[in-house]
Scaffold this motif. Structure first.
Motif, PDB file in Angstrom:
ATOM      1  N   LEU A   1       0.903  -1.223  -0.068  1.00 16.07           N
ATOM      2  CA  LEU A   1      -0.144  -0.132  -0.087  1.00 16.07           C
ATOM      3  C   LEU A   1       0.963   1.156  -0.061  1.00 16.07           C
ATOM      4  O   LEU A   1       1.716   1.397   0.961  1.00 16.07           O
ATOM      5  CB  LEU A   1      -0.839   0.041   1.191  1.00 16.07           C
ATOM      6  CG  LEU A   1      -1.756   1.110   1.313  1.00 16.07           C
ATOM      7  CD1 LEU A   1      -3.039   0.991   0.384  1.00 16.07           C
ATOM      8  CD2 LEU A   1      -2.455   1.310   2.796  1.00 16.07           C
ATOM      9  N   PRO A   2       0.687   2.202  -0.904  1.00 20.01           N
ATOM     10  CA  PRO A   2       1.497   3.446  -0.798  1.00 20.01           C
ATOM     11  C   PRO A   2       1.278   4.240   0.063  1.00 20.01           C
ATOM     12  O   PRO A   2       0.164   4.324   0.520  1.00 20.01           O
ATOM     13  CB  PRO A   2       1.282   4.105  -2.235  1.00 20.01           C
ATOM     14  CG  PRO A   2      -0.191   3.433  -2.614  1.00 20.01           C
ATOM     15  CD  PRO A   2      -0.185   2.260  -2.004  1.00 20.01           C
ATOM     16  N   VAL A   3       2.291   4.696   0.719  1.00 19.89           N
ATOM     17  CA  VAL A   3       1.939   5.793   1.820  1.00 19.89           C
ATOM     18  C   VAL A   3       3.005   7.009   1.826  1.00 19.89           C
ATOM     19  O   VAL A   3       4.034   7.075   1.419  1.00 19.89           O
ATOM     20  CB  VAL A   3       2.563   5.114   3.203  1.00 19.89           C
ATOM     21  CG1 VAL A   3       2.436   5.916   4.182  1.00 19.89           C
ATOM     22  CG2 VAL A   3       2.012   3.746   3.322  1.00 19.89           C
ATOM     23  N   HIS A   4       2.160   8.399   2.103  1.00 20.95           N
ATOM     24  CA  HIS A   4       2.984   9.538   1.878  1.00 20.95           C
ATOM     25  C   HIS A   4       4.005   9.669   2.814  1.00 20.95           C
ATOM     26  O   HIS A   4       3.876   9.108   3.883  1.00 20.95           O
ATOM     27  CB  HIS A   4       1.906  10.453   2.109  1.00 20.95           C
ATOM     28  CG  HIS A   4       2.389  11.970   1.596  1.00 20.95           C
ATOM     29  ND1 HIS A   4       3.301  12.650   2.189  1.00 20.95           N
ATOM     30  CD2 HIS A   4       1.925  12.649   0.451  1.00 20.95           C
ATOM     31  CE1 HIS A   4       3.510  13.793   1.560  1.00 20.95           C
ATOM     32  NE2 HIS A   4       2.644  13.730   0.566  1.00 20.95           N
ATOM     33  N   PRO A   5       5.140  10.058   2.587  1.00 12.92           N
ATOM     34  CA  PRO A   5       6.287  10.118   3.495  1.00 12.92           C
ATOM     35  C   PRO A   5       5.618  10.959   4.796  1.00 12.92           C
ATOM     36  O   PRO A   5       6.462  10.761   5.770  1.00 12.92           O
ATOM     37  CB  PRO A   5       7.238  11.027   2.782  1.00 12.92           C
ATOM     38  CG  PRO A   5       7.107  10.734   1.387  1.00 12.92           C
ATOM     39  CD  PRO A   5       5.741  10.451   1.302  1.00 12.92           C
ATOM     40  N   LEU A   6       4.970  11.961   4.648  1.00 12.03           N
ATOM     41  CA  LEU A   6       4.374  12.631   5.889  1.00 12.03           C
ATOM     42  C   LEU A   6       3.715  11.797   6.922  1.00 12.03           C
ATOM     43  O   LEU A   6       3.442  12.032   7.941  1.00 12.03           O
ATOM     44  CB  LEU A   6       3.591  13.746   5.665  1.00 12.03           C
ATOM     45  CG  LEU A   6       4.684  14.979   4.913  1.00 12.03           C
ATOM     46  CD1 LEU A   6       3.419  16.149   4.420  1.00 12.03           C
ATOM     47  CD2 LEU A   6       5.507  15.642   5.866  1.00 12.03           C
ATOM     48  N   THR A   7       3.099  10.646   6.255  1.00  9.19           N
ATOM     49  CA  THR A   7       2.238   9.977   6.854  1.00  9.19           C
ATOM     50  C   THR A   7       3.010   8.712   7.795  1.00  9.19           C
ATOM     51  O   THR A   7       2.278   7.972   8.561  1.00  9.19           O
ATOM     52  CB  THR A   7       1.167   9.243   6.242  1.00  9.19           C
ATOM     53  OG1 THR A   7       0.534  10.472   5.567  1.00  9.19           O
ATOM     54  CG2 THR A   7       0.065   8.751   6.903  1.00  9.19           C
TER      55      THR A   7
END
Length: 576
Positions: A219-225
């Motif tokens: 699952l892709p995850v934003h670096p801020l998250t």
């Protein structure tokens, strides 16, 4: 720039932010200050006298009768209004006050960085008139991100993010970065019924995770998250140890105007909408993705496609993104939407309505650049073509019992040529928050088709028993944000008279309404064209100043007060 000039610019930014903030408080009047206020005419302009403060104002008409004039010292005026705030509401007021300071800091950061960003855009893509296709669209979105929201006064703020995080991930600074990936067990992930993951979607092995288990899915995850905030979310996806972060960051992306939505650098027609641990347009307006919301967007797309198919004149002129691929793991920080843009846009200019009045690297309005390219330099002709299609489409939707939250960020203009003539189309995305009058929809589509179109809408807030909520949404989004905001700003810029702009808006709205069946046409005439006052989004009140329990807002984006009807100057019985 000299030190004196820089200091002057900082003063302008501060005055503008606080003028917008005070204007929102006067417009929404959460503390009941307006009824006892008096406007005094003085040698230096009009002033609004309140018991605890005096505020410089001038006549306006866009959602409020008056507007606050930017002058030094407005921050102190806002501070004095705190005395009128009831004790239970003080946390909300203080949060808004802090947001104003953040907005000033963001405006200064943008001013400092904008020359660098625009120079790079010009170097990479050439003049704005050559920014075609989805790569060009991302450049227009970067320009739009430097602009204020038409209504929310501190719309540039992303709560909780540092300057370095903004420079790395905010759309106006246009830096690319790589995504993180969380590998989840297959039984923890829910895929949409019509999901089609891209061919390049990574495997656990590609990301360096061996032994992830059969059926595991990254699952892709934003670096801020991907920091400590996600730890609890990862645990929610299954027993400890079943969800694992890949050490390898992969897929270079660039942020879009939405910020939580990113575009693949090597495939800019494919966007990923990912949850972010921040809030924009209000303290309560979090940028996470609640379970089920992405499925609503797929349903909205299906509903619009069904209506468009029944109205031949919209064939090829109303475009929809494909939002049928989405996945999630039952947590607001574990979700992703794969948004695909239509094919065939390579030679077209594609830009959100929010970018029309942005300035390009040469200092020209984007709308003028496009008018020169397609309409012989006539900005009026371009705007007329836009209003005709915009209002025809939305009034038609209204006649089917549908209104969209398709604001200036979710509505894009697509411009190219066909047969040697300009062709203007509209492109819509993110249709997960409509209002639907079920009885009217069933009347137009038939019971079975209406049920099929609505299959999957589980948010009961979407459904209305009458036309009122639809008319409110149509007015506050389509009319105010996508049409009238342009008219008022163009007039402020000295680009034509406000009377002419609003007369055109009324004429096109009346024309579109006249094509509708009698029932829906009568509603729009009564509630928009001839109404003494119009609904206005109370975004600050519902989003920051009040808790949901205090405001009673079921949906903070659809909580209203009212304001003057600027269309009445050309209505029945009007002079001139």
């Amino acid at each position: 720039m000299t030190a004196e000039a820089a200091e002057g610019m900082e003063g302008v930014e501060e005055s503008d932010v606080f003028a917008r903030a005070l204007g929102a408080l006067l417009r929404e009047d959460p503390y009941g200050l307006r009824p006892g206020a008096v406007v005094e005419r003085r040698s230096d302009g009009d002033w609004l006298r309140l018991p605890m403060a005096e505020i410089p104002v001038r006549p306006d008409g866009f959602q409020c009768e008056i507007r606050v004039r930017p002058t030094p010292g407005l921050g102190a005026v806002l501070d004095r209004l705190r005395a009128a705030v009831p004790e239970p509401d003080l946390p909300g007021f203080d949060a808004f006050r802090a947001e104003c300071d953040q907005a000033v800091a963001t405006a200064r950061l943008q001013r400092r960085e904008r020359p660098r960003v625009t120079a790079r855009l010009a170097e990479e893509l050439g003049p704005a008139g050559e920014w075609t296709g989805m790569r060009g669209a991302l450049a227009f979105e970067a320009l739009a991100a430097f602009r204020d929201h038409p209504v929310y006064p501190t719309g540039r703020v992303r709560r909780g993010l540092s300057e370095s995080q903004l420079l790395s991930y905010a759309p106006e600074f246009r830096e690319s970065f790589r995504l993180r990936w969380l590998v989840l067990p297959g039984d923890a992930v829910t895929l949409g019924r019509h999901a089609r993951l891209p061919d390049w979607w990574p495997t656990p092995a590609f990301l360096g995770l061996t032994g992830a288990g059969e059926g595991s899915l990254p699952l892709p995850v934003h670096p801020l998250t991907a920091d400590d905030l996600l730890t609890g979310a990862a645990d929610a996806a299954g027993p400890a140890g079943r969800a694992r972060f890949a050490e390898k960051s992969w897929l270079e992306v660039v942020p879009t105007l939405s910020m939580r939505t990113v575009a693949a650098v090597d495939d800019p027609g494919l966007h990923l909408k990912l949850p972010l641990p921040t809030a924009t347009l209000g303290l309560l307006n979090r940028r996470t993705i609640k379970p089920g919301v992405l499925a609503h967007g797929e349903c909205g797309q299906r509903l619009l496609a069904e209506i468009a198919a029944r109205e031949p004149r919209f064939a090829g002129t109303v475009l929809l993104t494909d939002e049928g691929t989405h996945l999630g793991a039952g947590h607001e920080l574990l979700a992703a939407l794969v948004r695909r843009y239509p094919d065939g846009l390579e030679d077209a200019h594609v830009l959100p309505v929010a970018a029309l009045l942005a300035t390009d690297p040469r200092g020209r309005l984007v709308v003028d650049v496009l008018a020169e390219r397609y309409y012989g330099g006539s900005t009026a002709a371009l705007l007329d073509a836009y209003l005709r299609l915009l209002l025809d489409w939305h009034t038609t939707l209204f006649s089917y019992g549908v209104a969209l939250e398709s604001h200036q960020q979710n509505t894009s203009i697509v411009l190219d040529e066909q047969g040697g003539r300009p062709r203007l189309r509209l492109l819509f995305k993110d249709n997960d928050g409509p209002r639907v009058h079920r009885a009217r929809l069933a009347e137009r589509l038939g019971e079975a088709a209406a049920d099929d179109a609505l299959l999957g809408f589980t948010d009961q807030r979407a459904f209305a028993a009458d036309d009122g909520p639809l008319a409110d949404l149509f007015t506050t989004v389509t009319v105010h944000l996508c049409a009238a905001a342009l008219a008022f700003e163009l007039a402020e810029l000295g680009r034509g008279s406000l009377d002419d702009h609003l007369a055109l808006l009324r004429a096109r709205l009346a024309e579109a309404t006249g094509r509708l069946p009698p029932g829906p046409a009568a509603v729009l005439r009564a509630r928009v064209l001839e109404a003494p006052r119009l609904p206005v989004k109370a975004m600050v009140t519902a989003g920051t100043l009040f808790t949901k329990a205090r405001s009673g807002a079921a949906d903070i984006n659809k909580h209203y007060v009212d304001g003057p009807n600027y269309l009445l100057r050309w209505g029945p019985g009007a002079e001139g």
